[in-house]
Design an enzyme around this catalytic site. Sequence first.
Site, PDB file in Angstrom:
ATOM      1  N   PRO A  28       0.602  -1.309  -0.023  1.00  9.27           N
ATOM      2  CA  PRO A  28      -0.166   0.031  -0.019  1.00  9.27           C
ATOM      3  C   PRO A  28       0.724   1.156   0.029  1.00  9.27           C
ATOM      4  O   PRO A  28       1.870   1.474   0.675  1.00  9.27           O
ATOM      5  CB  PRO A  28      -0.908  -0.304   1.246  1.00  9.27           C
ATOM      6  CG  PRO A  28       0.185  -1.035   2.144  1.00  9.27           C
ATOM      7  CD  PRO A  28       0.989  -1.703   1.365  1.00  9.27           C
ATOM      8  N   GLU A  29       0.597   2.157  -0.764  1.00  9.07           N
ATOM      9  CA  GLU A  29       1.074   3.729  -0.665  1.00  9.07           C
ATOM     10  C   GLU A  29      -0.178   4.394   0.045  1.00  9.07           C
ATOM     11  O   GLU A  29      -1.270   3.933   0.280  1.00  9.07           O
ATOM     12  CB  GLU A  29       1.309   3.947  -2.200  1.00  9.07           C
ATOM     13  CG  GLU A  29       2.416   2.947  -2.871  1.00  9.07           C
ATOM     14  CD  GLU A  29       2.484   3.169  -4.443  1.00  9.07           C
ATOM     15  OE1 GLU A  29       2.753   4.347  -4.754  1.00  9.07           O
ATOM     16  OE2 GLU A  29       2.863   2.172  -5.001  1.00  9.07           O
TER      17      GLU A  29
END
Length: 284
Positions: free
Chosen positions: A2-3
């Site tokens: 995840p960013e």
Amino acid sequence: MPELPEVETIRRDLEPLVVGRRITAIDVDPGTLGLLAGGLPIEALQHALIGRTITGAGRRGKYLLFALDDGRTFVVHLRMTGRLVWRPSDAPPEPYERARIGLDGGHDLRWGDLRKFGTWRIVDDPAEAVGKLGPEPIDDAFTFRAFRAALAGRTAPIKAVLLDQRRMSGLGNIYVDEALFEARIRPDTPAADVSPAAARRLWAAARSVLERGIENRGASFKDYVDGQGQPGQQHMHVQVFRRHGKPCYTCGATIVRTVVGGRGTHYCPHCQRRARQRSQPRGA
DNA sequence: CGTTACCTGAAA
DNA sequence: TTTCAGGTAACG
């Protein structure tokens, strides 16, 4: 995995579900505990969390920050394959489920993490965990001036600078490749060689790709799911990320893959131009 | 600064 | 069989 957009989507999903809930149980797979909690014994984790009420769900960079009613903060980082999903207590396990956070009211948070890189910390002051992070690109305080300051004097590839969480926080491999495409800059350009005009395009592009990522609830290439276990949509809208060998949607040239800053890197060799040559080094 | 390691697969 | 993986910390 995840960013910023994925973490923000999870945060927004979980906030209304967990705030006001009291933690009733903590269970962690023994084979994961040492990596997850940095050697903290399970009893210490349970002592710090059980009985606490969650009073807030925040985010800084790629970190989730759950405020507790004793003033401390439960800090979660999902790294590559972590997921945090709200489920009824009797629901079947998540893929690669490694831990559960039991909550009052009949639900719990399920922690899944194939690669076991994710981390949990409990801190008195969130700055202990996130104090070194650079500014949030989608914050109003992240001006073009601040962006240029982050690039100034750097000889590293522009991609490496964008990925450095101490310069700015939240961009990862997907959104960096997408922002560089949108700004028409090659990922291996030395940061100091990015012209003012190109830097301005990149500043705007970084913000817009992150905002679009949030609107589309994150990119689910493989493991990412939101706070309710559903995939996002952003992977359907990427221009270059993992599109090597396929035609550029803008010009038709074949997207190529290289390695920059140790990361797989995707770009359009026609749309993304190299910066003007640097001045010749003296001597030799 | 770039490279390696952490871990467990999935894909080429 | 080899390479690759939404991230970061610890190396040299």
